[in-house]
Design a protein around this motif. Structure first.
Motif, PDB file in Angstrom:
ATOM      1  N   ASN A 140      47.460  28.226  -0.968  1.00 40.84           N
ATOM      2  CA  ASN A 140      46.664  28.731  -2.082  1.00 40.84           C
ATOM      3  C   ASN A 140      45.358  29.280  -1.500  1.00 40.84           C
ATOM      4  O   ASN A 140      45.152  29.261  -0.279  1.00 40.84           O
ATOM      5  CB  ASN A 140      46.436  27.653  -3.133  1.00 40.84           C
ATOM      6  CG  ASN A 140      45.741  26.414  -2.583  1.00 40.84           C
ATOM      7  OD1 ASN A 140      44.967  26.488  -1.625  1.00 40.84           O
ATOM      8  ND2 ASN A 140      45.993  25.258  -3.192  1.00 40.84           N
ATOM      9  N   LEU A 141      44.479  29.775  -2.352  1.00 43.00           N
ATOM     10  CA  LEU A 141      43.256  30.407  -1.834  1.00 43.00           C
ATOM     11  C   LEU A 141      42.388  29.446  -1.022  1.00 43.00           C
ATOM     12  O   LEU A 141      41.943  29.804   0.081  1.00 43.00           O
ATOM     13  CB  LEU A 141      42.461  31.031  -2.982  1.00 43.00           C
ATOM     14  CG  LEU A 141      43.015  32.340  -3.548  1.00 43.00           C
ATOM     15  CD1 LEU A 141      42.120  32.857  -4.672  1.00 43.00           C
ATOM     16  CD2 LEU A 141      43.148  33.401  -2.469  1.00 43.00           C
ATOM     17  N   LEU A 155      41.437  40.635  -4.300  1.00 45.65           N
ATOM     18  CA  LEU A 155      42.746  41.029  -3.793  1.00 45.65           C
ATOM     19  C   LEU A 155      42.686  41.631  -2.393  1.00 45.65           C
ATOM     20  O   LEU A 155      43.551  41.354  -1.548  1.00 45.65           O
ATOM     21  CB  LEU A 155      43.376  42.018  -4.770  1.00 45.65           C
ATOM     22  CG  LEU A 155      44.883  42.254  -4.665  1.00 45.65           C
ATOM     23  CD1 LEU A 155      45.653  40.951  -4.789  1.00 45.65           C
ATOM     24  CD2 LEU A 155      45.333  43.244  -5.732  1.00 45.65           C
ATOM     25  N   MET A 158      42.429  38.946   0.094  1.00 41.80           N
ATOM     26  CA  MET A 158      43.703  38.229   0.203  1.00 41.80           C
ATOM     27  C   MET A 158      44.659  38.985   1.123  1.00 41.80           C
ATOM     28  O   MET A 158      45.358  38.382   1.942  1.00 41.80           O
ATOM     29  CB  MET A 158      44.334  38.060  -1.182  1.00 41.80           C
ATOM     30  CG  MET A 158      43.648  37.048  -2.073  1.00 41.80           C
ATOM     31  SD  MET A 158      44.394  36.972  -3.736  1.00 41.80           S
ATOM     32  CE  MET A 158      46.010  36.288  -3.374  1.00 41.80           C
ATOM     33  N   LYS A 177      48.854  32.376  -2.569  1.00 38.47           N
ATOM     34  CA  LYS A 177      48.950  32.207  -4.020  1.00 38.47           C
ATOM     35  C   LYS A 177      47.603  32.486  -4.674  1.00 38.47           C
ATOM     36  O   LYS A 177      46.578  31.965  -4.245  1.00 38.47           O
ATOM     37  CB  LYS A 177      49.432  30.797  -4.334  1.00 38.47           C
ATOM     38  CG  LYS A 177      50.821  30.498  -3.780  1.00 38.47           C
ATOM     39  CD  LYS A 177      51.192  29.041  -3.882  1.00 38.47           C
ATOM     40  CE  LYS A 177      50.389  28.175  -2.942  1.00 38.47           C
ATOM     41  NZ  LYS A 177      50.847  26.779  -2.878  1.00 38.47           N
ATOM     42  N   GLY A 178      47.637  33.288  -5.722  1.00 34.93           N
ATOM     43  CA  GLY A 178      46.405  33.713  -6.376  1.00 34.93           C
ATOM     44  C   GLY A 178      46.091  32.983  -7.652  1.00 34.93           C
ATOM     45  O   GLY A 178      45.357  33.509  -8.501  1.00 34.93           O
ATOM     46  N   HIS A 180      44.064  30.731  -8.196  1.00 30.21           N
ATOM     47  CA  HIS A 180      42.633  30.456  -8.342  1.00 30.21           C
ATOM     48  C   HIS A 180      41.829  31.709  -8.702  1.00 30.21           C
ATOM     49  O   HIS A 180      40.625  31.621  -8.913  1.00 30.21           O
ATOM     50  CB  HIS A 180      42.076  29.843  -7.050  1.00 30.21           C
ATOM     51  CG  HIS A 180      42.551  28.431  -6.799  1.00 30.21           C
ATOM     52  ND1 HIS A 180      43.803  28.158  -6.300  1.00 30.21           N
ATOM     53  CD2 HIS A 180      41.939  27.233  -6.973  1.00 30.21           C
ATOM     54  CE1 HIS A 180      43.941  26.846  -6.175  1.00 30.21           C
ATOM     55  NE2 HIS A 180      42.833  26.264  -6.583  1.00 30.21           N
ATOM     56  N   LEU A 181      42.487  32.877  -8.726  1.00 31.40           N
ATOM     57  CA  LEU A 181      41.783  34.077  -9.159  1.00 31.40           C
ATOM     58  C   LEU A 181      41.460  33.982 -10.641  1.00 31.40           C
ATOM     59  O   LEU A 181      42.178  33.343 -11.413  1.00 31.40           O
ATOM     60  CB  LEU A 181      42.653  35.321  -8.910  1.00 31.40           C
ATOM     61  CG  LEU A 181      42.929  35.718  -7.458  1.00 31.40           C
ATOM     62  CD1 LEU A 181      43.916  36.881  -7.423  1.00 31.40           C
ATOM     63  CD2 LEU A 181      41.643  36.097  -6.744  1.00 31.40           C
ATOM     64  N   ASP A 187      50.033  36.908  -6.427  1.00 35.55           N
ATOM     65  CA  ASP A 187      50.307  36.376  -5.097  1.00 35.55           C
ATOM     66  C   ASP A 187      50.494  37.546  -4.142  1.00 35.55           C
ATOM     67  O   ASP A 187      51.074  38.573  -4.510  1.00 35.55           O
ATOM     68  CB  ASP A 187      51.571  35.515  -5.102  1.00 35.55           C
ATOM     69  CG  ASP A 187      51.462  34.326  -6.036  1.00 35.55           C
ATOM     70  OD1 ASP A 187      50.329  33.936  -6.364  1.00 35.55           O
ATOM     71  OD2 ASP A 187      52.519  33.797  -6.439  1.00 35.55           O
ATOM     72  N   HIS A 197      52.800  42.602  -3.847  1.00 33.73           N
ATOM     73  CA  HIS A 197      52.114  41.797  -4.848  1.00 33.73           C
ATOM     74  C   HIS A 197      53.134  41.235  -5.833  1.00 33.73           C
ATOM     75  O   HIS A 197      53.982  41.977  -6.341  1.00 33.73           O
ATOM     76  CB  HIS A 197      51.081  42.626  -5.611  1.00 33.73           C
ATOM     77  CG  HIS A 197      49.958  43.118  -4.764  1.00 33.73           C
ATOM     78  ND1 HIS A 197      49.072  44.075  -5.183  1.00 33.73           N
ATOM     79  CD2 HIS A 197      49.572  42.778  -3.509  1.00 33.73           C
ATOM     80  CE1 HIS A 197      48.191  44.314  -4.226  1.00 33.73           C
ATOM     81  NE2 HIS A 197      48.484  43.539  -3.203  1.00 33.73           N
TER      82      HIS A 197
END
Length: 274
Positions: A140-141, A155, A158, A177-178, A180-181, A187, A197
């Protein structure tokens, strides 16, 4: 005649069943692979957080691994919570003996509750020793930030982090994994050639306990059945989205995801099977 593919999870426990080995085995079963497990740590946790961790003796972990590999060699391997350097070194010896077996590394460093699950000194070792052996790594982030040693915001960063994890740190592929955005749950996948993406709907729910374990386990199951990493991630993204979309509503804190959520919208159980 072998009628089913097999997958091995090497991880810690969750006595309430939402994360760790328990979540992995539920996911394997849903994806119709035979699940096996090697226990690294017994974790006293629930949806409210982690209360205590007892690491298994390294000799006992080795005995468990030997029991599996001497009898039923897995078609894919996933690691989750690996707390100590000794554990990492032992697991690496088995992975190096079987380089053709797909290996999914979920770098479990922080629980959904925010509790630390890995010793600080171990973070560099998992990056340098196990990550280069991985068919795919699924941070994850916050975990990706630890792996690359930099803050990730947005992004573009990332994507840069994904390239660094593959091109510089040595993983075969990565999906960051996004969740936490603040905007969409995007992702970022990179396999050394292409950036992709995976966009999912964001649901306003606190029932996200065990999402990382479940997502990585779904990837592992698909790899065990012969899918490539892109196909495996594509299915796992839908699987975990449905697991979040249809919450069980249990637990006093961050409740567990719904491992049969995909059934509730009629997703064929054979999707992605090889």
């Amino acid at each position: 005649m072998v009628l089913v593919k097999t997958a091995l999870t090497i991880a810690g426990t969750d006595p309430t069943g939402g994360a760790g080995i328990q979540a992995d085995l539920k996911t394997f079963q849903e994806r119709q692979v035979f699940g096996m497990s090697v226990l690294t740590s017994a974790v006293a946790q629930n949806t409210l957080g982690v209360q205590a961790v007892e690491n298994m003796p390294i000799t006992f972990i080795e005995q468990q691994l030997a029991c599996v590999f001497n009898d039923i060699e897995p078609d894919a391997i996933k690691t989750g919570m690996i707390s100590t350097i000794d554990m990492m070194e032992l697991i690496a010896t088995y992975l190096k003996k079987c380089p053709s077996i797909p290996y999914v590394m979920d770098p479990v460093m922080v629980a959904t509750s925010g509790d630390a699950l890995m010793e600080t000194a171990s973070q560099a070792v998992i990056r340098d020793l196990l990550l280069p052996l991985a068919s795919i790594v699924t941070p994850n982030l916050p975990e990706a930030e630890i792996l690359i040693g930099q803050k990730i915001e947005g992004l573009n960063e990332m994507e840069r982090a994904a390239r660094y994890i593959v091109n510089d740190l040595g993983a075969s592929s990565v999906v960051i994994k996004g969740g936490h955005l603040e905007e969409q749950a995007i992702d970022v996948f990179y396999n050394g050639e292409q950036i992709e993406h995976f966009v999912g709907d964001r649901y306003q729910t606190k029932h996200t306990h065990g999402t990382g374990c479940t997502f990585a386990a779904a990837i592992t199951a698909e790899l065990a059945k012969g899918q490539d990493t892109y196909q495996a991630v594509s299915f796992a993204k839908q699987f975990i989205t449905d697991a979040i979309r249809f919450p069980l509503g249990i637990g006093k804190g961050n409740g567990p995801t719904n491992h049969w959520g995909y059934r509730l919208k009629g997703l064929p159980t054979q999707r992605g099977d090889a």
